[in-house]
Design a protein around this motif. Structure first.
Motif, PDB file in Angstrom:
ATOM      1  N   THR A 162      37.144  41.108  28.293  1.00 51.02           N
ATOM      2  CA  THR A 162      37.899  39.961  27.890  1.00 51.02           C
ATOM      3  C   THR A 162      39.328  39.198  28.310  1.00 51.02           C
ATOM      4  N   TRP A 163      39.908  40.183  29.809  1.00 48.10           N
ATOM      5  CA  TRP A 163      40.826  40.003  30.064  1.00 48.10           C
ATOM      6  C   TRP A 163      40.656  39.516  31.498  1.00 48.10           C
ATOM      7  N   ALA A 164      39.307  39.414  31.887  1.00 48.64           N
ATOM      8  CA  ALA A 164      38.824  39.818  33.188  1.00 48.64           C
ATOM      9  C   ALA A 164      39.784  37.650  33.268  1.00 48.64           C
ATOM     10  N   GLY A 165      39.464  36.788  32.573  1.00 47.12           N
ATOM     11  CA  GLY A 165      39.872  35.676  32.652  1.00 47.12           C
ATOM     12  C   GLY A 165      41.515  35.611  33.417  1.00 47.12           C
ATOM     13  N   LEU A 166      42.245  36.601  33.138  1.00 44.94           N
ATOM     14  CA  LEU A 166      43.375  36.532  33.941  1.00 44.94           C
ATOM     15  C   LEU A 166      43.392  36.457  35.195  1.00 44.94           C
ATOM     16  N   VAL A 167      41.850  37.028  35.884  1.00 45.90           N
ATOM     17  CA  VAL A 167      42.323  37.143  37.343  1.00 45.90           C
ATOM     18  C   VAL A 167      41.832  36.338  37.846  1.00 45.90           C
ATOM     19  N   PRO A 168      43.200  35.757  39.421  1.00 42.55           N
ATOM     20  CA  PRO A 168      42.729  34.019  39.397  1.00 42.55           C
ATOM     21  C   PRO A 168      42.219  34.353  40.195  1.00 42.55           C
ATOM     22  N   PRO A 169      41.070  32.853  39.966  1.00 41.29           N
ATOM     23  CA  PRO A 169      39.215  33.439  40.910  1.00 41.29           C
ATOM     24  C   PRO A 169      39.879  33.604  42.676  1.00 41.29           C
ATOM     25  N   GLY A 170      38.742  33.602  43.081  1.00 42.60           N
ATOM     26  CA  GLY A 170      38.352  34.287  44.055  1.00 42.60           C
ATOM     27  C   GLY A 170      39.483  35.765  45.046  1.00 42.60           C
ATOM     28  N   VAL A 171      40.180  35.814  43.963  1.00 40.75           N
ATOM     29  CA  VAL A 171      41.027  37.240  44.063  1.00 40.75           C
ATOM     30  C   VAL A 171      40.541  37.929  44.082  1.00 40.75           C
ATOM     31  N   ALA A 172      40.651  39.290  45.319  1.00 39.61           N
ATOM     32  CA  ALA A 172      40.025  40.464  45.879  1.00 39.61           C
ATOM     33  C   ALA A 172      40.817  41.164  44.823  1.00 39.61           C
ATOM     34  N   VAL A 173      39.650  41.933  44.560  1.00 41.76           N
ATOM     35  CA  VAL A 173      39.248  42.897  42.875  1.00 41.76           C
ATOM     36  C   VAL A 173      38.899  44.791  43.518  1.00 41.76           C
ATOM     37  N   LEU A 174      39.730  44.878  43.397  1.00 41.20           N
ATOM     38  CA  LEU A 174      40.059  47.154  43.614  1.00 41.20           C
ATOM     39  C   LEU A 174      39.280  47.174  42.486  1.00 41.20           C
ATOM     40  N   ASP A 175      38.228  48.248  42.375  1.00 46.86           N
ATOM     41  CA  ASP A 175      37.330  49.105  41.332  1.00 46.86           C
ATOM     42  C   ASP A 175      37.873  50.772  41.582  1.00 46.86           C
ATOM     43  N   VAL A 176      38.326  51.056  40.795  1.00 48.88           N
ATOM     44  CA  VAL A 176      38.581  52.523  41.822  1.00 48.88           C
ATOM     45  C   VAL A 176      37.348  53.770  40.782  1.00 48.88           C
ATOM     46  N   ALA A 177      37.358  54.473  41.639  1.00 49.99           N
ATOM     47  CA  ALA A 177      36.594  54.893  40.810  1.00 49.99           C
ATOM     48  C   ALA A 177      35.420  54.580  39.686  1.00 49.99           C
ATOM     49  N   ALA A 178      34.969  53.713  40.787  1.00 50.74           N
ATOM     50  CA  ALA A 178      33.415  52.595  40.285  1.00 50.74           C
ATOM     51  C   ALA A 178      32.601  53.067  39.696  1.00 50.74           C
ATOM     52  N   GLY A 179      32.285  54.855  40.387  1.00 50.73           N
ATOM     53  CA  GLY A 179      31.189  54.845  39.348  1.00 50.73           C
ATOM     54  C   GLY A 179      29.658  54.545  39.907  1.00 50.73           C
ATOM     55  N   ASN A 180      28.908  53.830  38.609  1.00 50.08           N
ATOM     56  CA  ASN A 180      27.696  52.665  38.963  1.00 50.08           C
ATOM     57  C   ASN A 180      28.034  51.435  39.786  1.00 50.08           C
ATOM     58  N   GLY A 181      29.157  51.098  39.292  1.00 52.83           N
ATOM     59  CA  GLY A 181      29.781  49.202  39.923  1.00 52.83           C
ATOM     60  C   GLY A 181      29.590  48.487  38.349  1.00 52.83           C
ATOM     61  N   ARG A 182      29.749  48.879  37.309  1.00 49.44           N
ATOM     62  CA  ARG A 182      29.779  47.727  36.366  1.00 49.44           C
ATOM     63  C   ARG A 182      30.498  46.846  36.736  1.00 49.44           C
ATOM     64  N   HIS A 183      31.381  47.390  36.881  1.00 46.09           N
ATOM     65  CA  HIS A 183      32.485  45.926  36.912  1.00 46.09           C
ATOM     66  C   HIS A 183      33.130  45.375  38.327  1.00 46.09           C
ATOM     67  N   THR A 184      32.396  46.662  39.720  1.00 47.20           N
ATOM     68  CA  THR A 184      32.263  46.146  40.534  1.00 47.20           C
ATOM     69  C   THR A 184      31.415  44.878  40.665  1.00 47.20           C
ATOM     70  N   ARG A 185      30.325  45.061  40.097  1.00 50.23           N
ATOM     71  CA  ARG A 185      29.442  43.533  40.314  1.00 50.23           C
ATOM     72  C   ARG A 185      29.941  42.727  39.247  1.00 50.23           C
ATOM     73  N   PHE A 186      30.565  43.476  37.996  1.00 49.68           N
ATOM     74  CA  PHE A 186      30.537  42.101  36.621  1.00 49.68           C
ATOM     75  C   PHE A 186      31.640  40.990  37.725  1.00 49.68           C
ATOM     76  N   PHE A 187      32.797  41.827  38.346  1.00 44.44           N
ATOM     77  CA  PHE A 187      34.011  40.557  39.352  1.00 44.44           C
ATOM     78  C   PHE A 187      33.149  39.807  40.722  1.00 44.44           C
ATOM     79  N   ALA A 188      32.208  41.071  40.936  1.00 41.51           N
ATOM     80  CA  ALA A 188      31.861  40.040  42.363  1.00 41.51           C
ATOM     81  C   ALA A 188      30.783  38.721  41.463  1.00 41.51           C
ATOM     82  N   GLU A 189      30.332  38.944  40.445  1.00 40.39           N
ATOM     83  CA  GLU A 189      29.184  37.781  40.094  1.00 40.39           C
ATOM     84  C   GLU A 189      29.754  36.634  39.692  1.00 40.39           C
ATOM     85  N   ARG A 190      31.730  36.977  38.826  1.00 40.84           N
ATOM     86  CA  ARG A 190      32.368  35.977  39.146  1.00 40.84           C
ATOM     87  C   ARG A 190      33.060  35.500  39.734  1.00 40.84           C
ATOM     88  N   GLY A 191      33.228  35.940  41.337  1.00 37.94           N
ATOM     89  CA  GLY A 191      32.445  35.156  42.256  1.00 37.94           C
ATOM     90  C   GLY A 191      33.766  36.234  43.404  1.00 37.94           C
TER      91      GLY A 191
END
Ligand SMILES: C[S@@+](CC[C@H](N)C(=O)[O-])C[C@H]1O[C@@H](n2cnc3c(N)ncnc32)[C@H](O)[C@@H]1O
Length: 166
Positions: free
Chosen positions: A9-38
């Motif tokens: 829901t709130w990923a749209g507030l993350v400006p395009p292209g900025v670096a994202v840190l996924d802490v305690a990323a586990g299997n990377g569901r959010h890592t991949r989500f943000f990587a796929e968003r560029g």
């Protein structure tokens, strides 16, 4: 595992292209989500077998609770994402890892979750209003919830989307 609805829901507030840190990323569901968003994404966890490095994914293996120095000292990100993980001594590092205007997206279990199972120990459960209290005066709060959810399972969660005041 599906992406958290809060993060989606709130990923749209993350400006395009900025670096994202996924802490305690586990299997990377959010890592991949943000990587796929560029976004270039740094995923950190002590157990990284479920995380695959790629062109825009950096994987950092580190125990965040063993007293070692914060492994990303001096690095900053446009967004810090934490889900289903709580280690309170990390909060100063998470906040320092945000660039001015950076987004904090945090969602984890809160007090009351013990009636549904684990986590049930107080050190893994946020107290009433704890996320709000932590960001007070430093962040602009865009969304906050403390509530019971039924998907992906019954749980009591607290979640916030907040922007670091520049
Ligand atoms: C419940 S999982 C959540 C994973 C991911 N954030 C998600 O929501 O899908 C908790 C994660 O915290 C990591 N973790 C637990 N203790 C840790 C520690 N001491 N240092 C680094 N990571 C840790 C675990 O390896 C696990 O991947």
């Amino acid at each position: 595992m599906t992406v958290s609805s809060w993060i989606a829901t709130w990923a749209g507030l993350v400006p395009p292209g900025v670096a994202v840190l996924d802490v305690a990323a586990g299997n990377g569901r959010h890592t991949r989500f943000f990587a796929e968003r560029g976004h270039p994404v740094t995923a950190i966890d002590r157990e990284v077998s479920g995380l695959a490095a790629a062109d825009n994914i950096e994987v950092v293996a580190a125990d965040l609770e063993d007293g070692s120095p914060w492994p990303l000292a001096g690095r900053t990100f446009g967004a810090v994402v934490v889900t289903n993980y709580l280690h309170r001594p990390l909060f100063p590092h998470l906040f320092a890892a945000l660039q001015p205007g950076g987004m904090l997206l945090y969602e984890t279990f809160m007090i009351g979750n013990e009636r549904f199972g684990k986590p049930s120990r107080p050190e893994f459960l946020l107290n009433d209003g704890e996320l709000l209290e932590l960001v007070r005066d430093r962040f602009s709060v865009i969304a906050y919830e403390a509530r019971m959810i039924s998907e992906p399972k019954m749980a009591m969660v607290q979640r916030i989307a907040a922007r670091l005041i520049s």
